[in-house]
Scaffold this active site. Structure first.
Site, PDB file in Angstrom:
ATOM      1  CB  CYS A   1      76.681  45.673-102.167  1.00  0.00           C
ATOM      2  SG  CYS A   1      77.474  44.333-103.069  1.00  0.00           S
TER       3      CYS A   1
ATOM      4  CB  CYS B   1      75.988  43.444-106.735  1.00  0.00           C
ATOM      5  SG  CYS B   1      76.019  41.936-105.770  1.00  0.00           S
TER       6      CYS B   1
ATOM      7  CD  GLU C   1      72.072  42.367-105.711  1.00  0.00           C
ATOM      8  OE1 GLU C   1      72.290  41.319-105.078  1.00  0.00           O
ATOM      9  OE2 GLU C   1      72.030  43.470-105.160  1.00  0.00           O
TER      10      GLU C   1
ATOM     11  CG  HIS D   1      75.606  40.143-102.291  1.00  0.00           C
ATOM     12  ND1 HIS D   1      75.847  41.487-102.105  1.00  0.00           N
ATOM     13  CD2 HIS D   1      76.025  39.518-101.153  1.00  0.00           C
ATOM     14  CE1 HIS D   1      76.384  41.669-100.905  1.00  0.00           C
ATOM     15  NE2 HIS D   1      76.513  40.498-100.318  1.00  0.00           N
TER      16      HIS D   1
HETATM   17  N1  LIG Z   1      71.896  44.004-102.584  1.00  0.00           N
HETATM   18  C1  LIG Z   1      72.150  42.974-101.750  1.00  0.00           C
HETATM   19  C2  LIG Z   1      72.504  43.190-100.438  1.00  0.00           C
HETATM   20  C3  LIG Z   1      72.713  42.119 -99.618  1.00  0.00           C
HETATM   21  N2  LIG Z   1      72.583  40.873-100.100  1.00  0.00           N
HETATM   22  C4  LIG Z   1      72.716  39.738 -99.191  1.00  0.00           C
HETATM   23  C5  LIG Z   1      73.972  39.499 -98.470  1.00  0.00           C
HETATM   24  C6  LIG Z   1      73.533  38.880 -97.167  1.00  0.00           C
HETATM   25  O1  LIG Z   1      73.206  37.503 -97.369  1.00  0.00           O
HETATM   26  C7  LIG Z   1      72.249  39.627 -96.885  1.00  0.00           C
HETATM   27  C8  LIG Z   1      72.459  40.880 -96.063  1.00  0.00           C
HETATM   28  O2  LIG Z   1      72.498  40.503 -94.725  1.00  0.00           O
HETATM   29  P1  LIG Z   1      72.352  41.568 -93.535  1.00  0.00           P
HETATM   30  O3  LIG Z   1      73.621  42.367 -93.505  1.00  0.00           O
HETATM   31  O4  LIG Z   1      71.162  42.433 -93.831  1.00  0.00           O
HETATM   32  O5  LIG Z   1      72.168  40.712 -92.332  1.00  0.00           O
HETATM   33  O6  LIG Z   1      71.760  39.965 -98.168  1.00  0.00           O
HETATM   34  C9  LIG Z   1      72.225  40.660-101.402  1.00  0.00           C
HETATM   35  O7  LIG Z   1      72.070  39.507-101.860  1.00  0.00           O
HETATM   36  N3  LIG Z   1      72.039  41.723-102.214  1.00  0.00           N
HETATM   37 ZN   LIG Z   2      76.053  42.729-103.651  1.00  0.00          ZN
END
Ligand SMILES: Nc1ccn([C@H]2C[C@H](O)[C@@H](COP(=O)(O)O)O2)c(=O)n1
Ligand SMILES: [Zn+2]
Length: 161
Positions: free
Chosen positions: A105, A108, A81, A79
């Site tokens: 999440c 993170c 973060e 992610h």
């Molecule tokens: N706070 C976050 C939440 C999600 N991510 C990343 C992880 C995946 O690459 C994407 C989420 O994919 P989706 O489930 O919307 O198809 O975003 C993050 O970096 N930070």
């Molecule tokens: Zn995360």
């Protein structure tokens, strides 16, 4: 004649750092959600940045970007973060602020807390009803990490590159 007073329409700190987080997210290869993060010191210095993607050495063209099936992107993505925290090579992030385009999440949130980051400014919260984000907010509150939603100003920033 040359202007003698400073210009007044410069961008605010929040616009600047959220803008950097958004720009960072534009590096993501994730076809569904691009996330960017920018970590800033109490002196308004940028310490680190990150976006969501596969770990170094794991090819964007070989690993899966699919959301479903036995082998999907969630096994491999770091992610934004966590990448921003791990990208920092300067020592401690104690007392820093993180700007992030999507609410962190639960995994993170743990890293943010343990890194000593004390404030979080987020732009979007599209997964707010998931257990991951509910757990994340519970931990951040318990650990005293302040979080607030970025207030859009409506300013449009255009760049020709
Ligand atoms: N706070 C976050 C939440 C999600 N991510 C990343 C992880 C995946 O690459 C994407 C989420 O994919 P989706 O489930 O919307 O198809 O975003 C993050 O970096 N930070
Ligand atoms: Zn995360």
């Amino acid at each position: 004649m040359a202007e003698t007073t400073k210009r007044e329409d410069y961008i605010s700190w929040d616009e600047y750092f959220m803008g950097v987080a958004m720009l960072s997210g534009m590096r993501s290869k994730d076809p569904n959600t691009q996330v960017g993060a920018c970590i800033v010191s109490s002196e308004h210095k940028i310490l680190s940045m990150g976006y969501n993607g596969f770990p170094t050495g794991c090819s964007d063209d070989e690993f899966p970007w699919t959301r479903e099936g036995d082998d999907n992107k969630y096994f491999y993505t770091t992610h934004s973060e966590l990448n921003a925290i791990l990208n920092y090579r300067g020592g401690s992030l104690e007392g820093a602020t993180m700007y992030v385009t999507l609410f962190p999440c639960n995994e993170c949130a743990k890293a943010i807390i343990q890194a000593g980051i004390k404030e979080l400014i987020y732009a979007d919260d599209k997964y707010e009803h998931t257990m991951s984000v509910i757990a994340s907010k519970r931990m951040l509150k318990s650990a005293g990490v302040k979080f607030k939603r970025y207030e859009y100003t409506g300013r449009r920033i255009e760049m020709t590159l």
